[in-house]
Design an enzyme around this catalytic site. Sequence first.
Site, short mmCIF file in Angstrom:
data_model
loop_
_atom_site.label_atom_id
_atom_site.label_comp_id
_atom_site.label_asym_id
_atom_site.label_seq_id
_atom_site.Cartn_x
_atom_site.Cartn_y
_atom_site.Cartn_z
N SER A 12 0.84 -1.21 0.00
CA SER A 12 0.00 0.00 0.00
C SER A 12 0.87 1.26 0.00
CB SER A 12 -0.97 -0.01 1.18
OG SER A 12 -0.29 0.14 2.39
N HIS A 108 8.46 3.20 9.19
CA HIS A 108 8.19 2.31 10.31
C HIS A 108 6.90 2.75 11.00
CE1 HIS A 108 9.13 -0.56 13.42
NE2 HIS A 108 8.79 0.35 14.31
C1 GRF Z 1 3.95 -0.62 6.76
O1 GRF Z 1 3.20 -0.50 7.93
C2 GRF Z 1 5.36 -0.15 6.99
O2 GRF Z 1 5.46 0.86 7.95
C3 GRF Z 1 6.05 -1.39 7.47
O3 GRF Z 1 5.47 -2.44 6.75
C4 GRF Z 1 4.15 -2.08 6.37
C5 GRF Z 1 4.04 -2.30 4.89
O4 GRF Z 1 2.72 -2.14 4.42
N1 GRF Z 1 7.49 -1.27 7.33
P1 GRF Z 1 2.44 -2.10 2.85
O5 GRF Z 1 3.02 -3.37 2.25
O6 GRF Z 1 3.10 -0.87 2.30
O7 GRF Z 1 0.95 -2.05 2.72
#
Ligand code: GRF
Length: 207
Positions: A12, A108
Amino acid sequence: MKFAVLISGNGSNLQALIDACKRGMIKSELALVISNNNKAFGLQRARNAGIKTMIFDPKKYTNRQSVDRDMIIHLKQEKIDFVILAGYMRMLTPFFIKEYRRRILNIHPALLPAFKGVSAIKDSLTYGAKVTGVTVHFVDEKMDHGPIILQDSFKVQENDTLKSLEARIHKLEHRLYPKAVALFEQGRLKIKGRKVHVLAQPVLKSS
Ligand code: GRF
């Protein structure tokens, strides 16, 4: 400039970056999406946007560094200037970090240095944190550790569940990450020790 996004799953944040490129908020070209997992939904998002994808399956390599060496070869071939980690669930080796030092960003889902690691949203909820948020930082050799670029926060509500908190975190991530990438490409992030100064004007590089 050209950049690559490394993912492992849903993607996402990748989608938010694709959209920001389309809107012209990010001027660099998102030229490559890399995943360690061939089932990552983010790969589909990249293909839908016509972005080249590559999979580096760790099982096909003897050790972590050989995966990273191979990735670096391809990143260089594609003339990638900087690397964005967006839910990439592997630690990069010092070899990789050296090749792209100060040119790797990560997002993060907590206010670092609190709640490092892979289950940060759940950990902050079960710990009882009253405030949580999102951190974008440069990547160094330690996990969730490099200099902080941007952070934003909000209050945890009494009735928040993991699901509701995740939704709010992701919404914030999708706003914050394109902003950080735009500042980076504009040369407006100056690292001094642990501190990242966000400049009003870009730093002019002497040749
Ligand atoms: C996000 O919450 C990011 O902060 C963490 O992993 C998650 C990835 O989500 N490092 P997506 O794959 O971008 O939906």
